[in-house]
Design an enzyme around this catalytic site. Structure first.
Site, PDB file in Angstrom:
ATOM      1  CG  LEU A  12      -1.884   1.200   1.278  1.00 40.87           C
ATOM      2  CD1 LEU A  12      -2.873   1.153   0.125  1.00 40.87           C
ATOM      3  CD2 LEU A  12      -2.633   1.222   2.614  1.00 40.87           C
ATOM      4  CG  ASN A  43       2.748  -1.283  -9.049  1.00 44.27           C
ATOM      5  OD1 ASN A  43       1.703  -1.273  -8.405  1.00 44.27           O
ATOM      6  ND2 ASN A  43       3.778  -0.523  -8.735  1.00 44.27           N
ATOM      7  N   GLY A 197      14.352   6.380 -19.021  1.00 44.00           N
ATOM      8  CA  GLY A 197      13.331   7.413 -18.931  1.00 44.00           C
ATOM      9  C   GLY A 197      12.984   7.998 -20.288  1.00 44.00           C
ATOM     10  CG  ASP A 222       3.508   9.561  -9.496  1.00 41.64           C
ATOM     11  OD1 ASP A 222       4.675   9.151  -9.434  1.00 41.64           O
ATOM     12  OD2 ASP A 222       2.640   9.257  -8.659  1.00 41.64           O
ATOM     13  CB  ALA A 225       3.702   2.474 -11.897  1.00 40.83           C
ATOM     14  CB  ALA A 226       7.655   4.853 -15.720  1.00 41.74           C
ATOM     15  N   GLY A 227       8.485   1.970 -14.840  1.00 45.96           N
ATOM     16  CA  GLY A 227       9.240   0.748 -15.078  1.00 45.96           C
ATOM     17  C   GLY A 227       8.379  -0.500 -15.029  1.00 45.96           C
ATOM     18  CG  ASP A 228       6.329  -1.457 -11.570  1.00 49.97           C
ATOM     19  OD1 ASP A 228       7.373  -2.132 -11.473  1.00 49.97           O
ATOM     20  OD2 ASP A 228       5.898  -0.742 -10.647  1.00 49.97           O
ATOM     21  CB  SER A 267      -0.387   5.812 -13.560  1.00 51.65           C
ATOM     22  OG  SER A 267       0.606   4.836 -13.243  1.00 51.65           O
TER      23      SER A 267
END
Length: 278
Positions: A12, A43, A197, A222, A225-228, A267
């Protein structure tokens, strides 16, 4: 519909928005504080599910109120949770996240029940891919890799040393540039995707670059969670038979979409959203 077993963490997230990241010893006033489902395993399970895979999550959570919040979106979107362990006497994992106005983050994770996870052959046998992360014990990661019968994917985050014999059994490792520099011997894996990135990502097979891609331009809100999203999208694309360049293009686009919204799991893009941006 590819079948993916994700062996990983459930947290969480407690997310505070700040104008800039604090310096050591500095106190800043947060604009707001949100409670958001997260954890790298959860994620990536949700991301793969939203992209069309049949996903089972193998994870450990506490027997507490935070557990229900952490699992809410997984249940809503149809991730299979029959591999979930509820550990009495252990709290559900938590992550303390600060996000500044440019989308940069700092993250501190308290593992809680994630540290108790163990894995049996039945948890992963028969899956087209097993996807695992380093927010769980080394023994759980090693068991997931050992018992996998399909494609083996490791998102090697947070970075730590990995045995070369383990890496040689892995089909794909996903890391960012800092993790790639920090973990020795990653090219022992059959393939390594390295993300940077907004600069994009490269895919290396047997130590040689074979594909690269750039994300579409987006407004960053934000980056949590981009890598996920990238890892899940790359896994799903490869299972669907995409070429290396096309799989990388899809993964970069998914990662870019994830930074346009606040929070980790809220997201994560759907298949329709990914197709639209492509």
């Amino acid at each position: 519909m590819p079948r993916i077993a994700v062996v990983g963490s459930v947290n969480l997230d407690l997310v505070a928005r700040v104008p800039r990241l604090p310096a050591p010893g500095e106190t800043l006033a947060a604009g707001d504080l949100r409670r958001v489902p997260g954890g790298k395993g959860a994620n990536q399970a949700l991301a793969a599910r939203r992209l069309g895979a049949d996903v089972t999550l193998v994870a450990a959570v506490g027997d507490d109120a935070a557990c229900d919040e952490a699992l809410a979106l997984l249940q809503h979107d149809g991730v299979r949770l029959d591999g979930l362990r509820r550990e009495h006497g252990h709290p559900t994992g938590h992550a303390l996240i600060t996000v500044d106005d440019s989308g940069e983050t700092t993250i501190v994770v308290a593992a809680g029940a994630n540290a108790t996870l163990d894995v049996s052959p039945d948890d992963v046998r028969g899956a087209d891919a097993v996807l695992t992360v380093l927010e769980i014990p080394d023994t759980a990661v090693a068991a997931a890799v050992q018992h996998a019968t399909g494609l083996v994917v490791l998102n090697a985050a947070p970075a730590r040393a990995l045995p070369s014999e383990l890496l040689r059994r892995i089909d794909l490792v996903v890391v960012n540039t800092a993790e790639y520099a920090a973990i020795e011997g990653l090219d022992a894996a059959r393939a390594v995707a390295v993300t940077a990135g907004a600069k994009g990502a490269v895919l290396r097979r047997d130590g040689r670059e074979v594909a690269a891609a750039q994300p579409p331009p987006v407004d960053v809100v934000d980056g949590t969670a981009a890598g996920d999203a990238f890892t899940a999208a790359l896994t799903v694309a490869l299972l669907d038979g995409a070429s290396d360049p096309d799989a990388m293009r899809r993964a970069c686009a998914a990662g870019a979409l994830a930074v346009t919204k606040a929070g980790a799991q809220p997201s994560l893009p759907t298949a329709a959203e990914l197709e639209a941006v492509l």
